[in-house]
Motif scaffolding. Structure first.
Motif, mmCIF file in Angstrom:
data_model
loop_
_atom_site.group_PDB
_atom_site.id
_atom_site.type_symbol
_atom_site.label_atom_id
_atom_site.label_comp_id
_atom_site.label_asym_id
_atom_site.label_seq_id
_atom_site.Cartn_x
_atom_site.Cartn_y
_atom_site.Cartn_z
ATOM 1 N N GLU A 84 0.847 -1.182 0.000
ATOM 2 C CA GLU A 84 0.000 0.000 0.000
ATOM 3 C C GLU A 84 0.893 1.245 0.000
ATOM 4 O OE1 GLU A 84 -3.543 1.709 2.787
ATOM 5 O OE2 GLU A 84 -1.820 0.807 3.787
ATOM 6 N N ILE A 85 0.574 2.164 -0.885
ATOM 7 C CA ILE A 85 1.238 3.461 -0.930
ATOM 8 C C ILE A 85 0.178 4.499 -0.618
ATOM 9 C CG2 ILE A 85 2.442 5.156 -2.376
ATOM 10 C CD1 ILE A 85 3.351 2.774 -4.132
ATOM 11 N N ARG A 86 0.490 5.390 0.308
ATOM 12 C CA ARG A 86 -0.415 6.497 0.619
ATOM 13 C C ARG A 86 0.325 7.805 0.402
ATOM 14 N NH1 ARG A 86 -4.942 5.546 4.722
ATOM 15 N NH2 ARG A 86 -5.287 3.321 4.560
ATOM 16 N N ILE A 87 -0.329 8.721 -0.297
ATOM 17 C CA ILE A 87 0.229 10.050 -0.549
ATOM 18 C C ILE A 87 -0.748 11.058 0.036
ATOM 19 C CG2 ILE A 87 1.009 11.696 -2.296
ATOM 20 C CD1 ILE A 87 1.481 9.231 -4.146
ATOM 21 N N TRP A 88 -0.276 11.803 1.039
ATOM 22 C CA TRP A 88 -1.115 12.756 1.763
ATOM 23 C C TRP A 88 -0.832 14.167 1.272
ATOM 24 C CZ3 TRP A 88 -4.490 10.905 5.433
ATOM 25 C CH2 TRP A 88 -4.294 9.589 5.853
ATOM 26 N N ASP A 89 -1.900 14.920 0.956
ATOM 27 C CA ASP A 89 -1.751 16.312 0.526
ATOM 28 C C ASP A 89 -2.709 17.201 1.302
ATOM 29 O OD1 ASP A 89 -4.288 17.027 -1.007
ATOM 30 O OD2 ASP A 89 -3.681 15.291 -2.201
ATOM 31 N N TYR A 90 -2.527 18.521 1.140
ATOM 32 C CA TYR A 90 -3.344 19.520 1.845
ATOM 33 C C TYR A 90 -4.252 20.293 0.890
ATOM 34 C CZ TYR A 90 -0.693 18.779 6.101
ATOM 35 O OH TYR A 90 -0.140 18.219 7.226
ATOM 36 N N GLY A 91 -4.527 19.731 -0.263
ATOM 37 C CA GLY A 91 -5.370 20.423 -1.234
ATOM 38 C C GLY A 91 -6.832 20.442 -0.841
ATOM 39 N N ARG A 92 -7.629 21.102 -1.685
ATOM 40 C CA ARG A 92 -9.071 21.134 -1.469
ATOM 41 C C ARG A 92 -9.660 19.761 -1.774
ATOM 42 N NH1 ARG A 92 -10.727 26.144 -4.944
ATOM 43 N NH2 ARG A 92 -12.517 24.796 -5.141
ATOM 44 N N PRO A 93 -10.815 19.443 -1.205
ATOM 45 C CA PRO A 93 -11.444 18.151 -1.495
ATOM 46 C C PRO A 93 -11.689 17.995 -2.996
ATOM 47 C CG PRO A 93 -12.580 19.264 0.300
ATOM 48 C CD PRO A 93 -11.597 20.248 -0.266
ATOM 49 N N PHE A 94 -11.559 16.774 -3.474
ATOM 50 C CA PHE A 94 -11.699 16.491 -4.894
ATOM 51 C C PHE A 94 -12.203 15.055 -5.054
ATOM 52 C CE2 PHE A 94 -9.511 14.648 -8.672
ATOM 53 C CZ PHE A 94 -10.190 15.358 -9.641
ATOM 54 N N ASN A 95 -13.133 14.854 -5.965
ATOM 55 C CA ASN A 95 -13.657 13.519 -6.229
ATOM 56 C C ASN A 95 -13.223 13.083 -7.630
ATOM 57 O OD1 ASN A 95 -15.029 11.165 -6.647
ATOM 58 N ND2 ASN A 95 -17.044 11.988 -6.159
ATOM 59 N N PRO A 96 -12.156 12.291 -7.745
ATOM 60 C CA PRO A 96 -11.676 11.889 -9.067
ATOM 61 C C PRO A 96 -12.631 10.957 -9.806
ATOM 62 C CG PRO A 96 -10.446 10.790 -7.352
ATOM 63 C CD PRO A 96 -11.341 11.774 -6.675
ATOM 64 N N ASP A 97 -13.555 10.338 -9.097
ATOM 65 C CA ASP A 97 -14.509 9.458 -9.770
ATOM 66 C C ASP A 97 -15.467 10.237 -10.670
ATOM 67 O OD1 ASP A 97 -13.510 7.062 -8.739
ATOM 68 O OD2 ASP A 97 -14.625 7.356 -6.869
ATOM 69 N N ARG A 98 -15.483 11.554 -10.535
ATOM 70 C CA ARG A 98 -16.341 12.373 -11.389
ATOM 71 C C ARG A 98 -15.700 12.638 -12.750
ATOM 72 N NH1 ARG A 98 -18.516 17.284 -8.053
ATOM 73 N NH2 ARG A 98 -20.577 16.770 -8.824
#
Length: 147
Positions: A84-98
């Motif tokens: 498992e790779i996790r990449i944590w960011d501080y951006g605004r919420p985003f739904n890539p499934d859209r």
């Protein structure tokens, strides 16, 4: 019960110049563990590409407009037969499934990253956490080689 065999963590600034050291760090992680987990050697290049895509998306999109010192955290968790790779960011919420999948034969300037990640790994998610960070989670199983 699934036990984490190896865990690593790296925090880097939100700068594209961090990509080469990140990829070298990940390659070293693979080399250190592929003797015990031979399937990892077959997955390492695909995962390194997925890691690069996830990191550059965090810098270019999630952290657009934020100071370059804004941290991006990368966490690796190696299990007996999956990683498992996790990449944590501080951006605004985003739904890539859209996002709409690009049509074959069409040319567009961007938007391929999410679909690339889904081809390179077995499971992809991007979720907002209560601490105000987003987490891109990439999972690949050792018993199956990605495309």
């Amino acid at each position: 019960m699934d036990v984490i065999q190896q865990r690593e963590r790296l925090v880097v600034p939100s700068q594209l110049t961090a990509l080469n050291p990140i990829q070298a760090w990940f390659r070293q992680f693979c080399l250190q563990n592929e003797g015990r987990y031979p399937w990892l050697a077959h997955q390492c290049d695909h995962l390194n590409l997925a890691l690069a895509e996830g990191f550059t998306n965090a810098v270019r999109h999630a952290h657009r407009g934020l100071p370059p010192e804004t941290p991006i955290e990368i966490a690796l968790a190696l299990h007996e037969d999956w990683i498992e790779i996790r990449i944590w960011d501080y951006g605004r919420p985003f739904n890539p499934d859209r996002l709409k999948e690009p049509q074959p034969g069409t040319l567009q300037s961007g938007g391929y990253g999410w679909f690339l990640l889904r081809r390179l790994t077995d499971r992809v998610s991007y979720d907002r956490y209560i601490d105000g960070r987003n987490c891109l989670q990439l999972v690949t199983y050792g018993f199956k080689h990605p495309v």
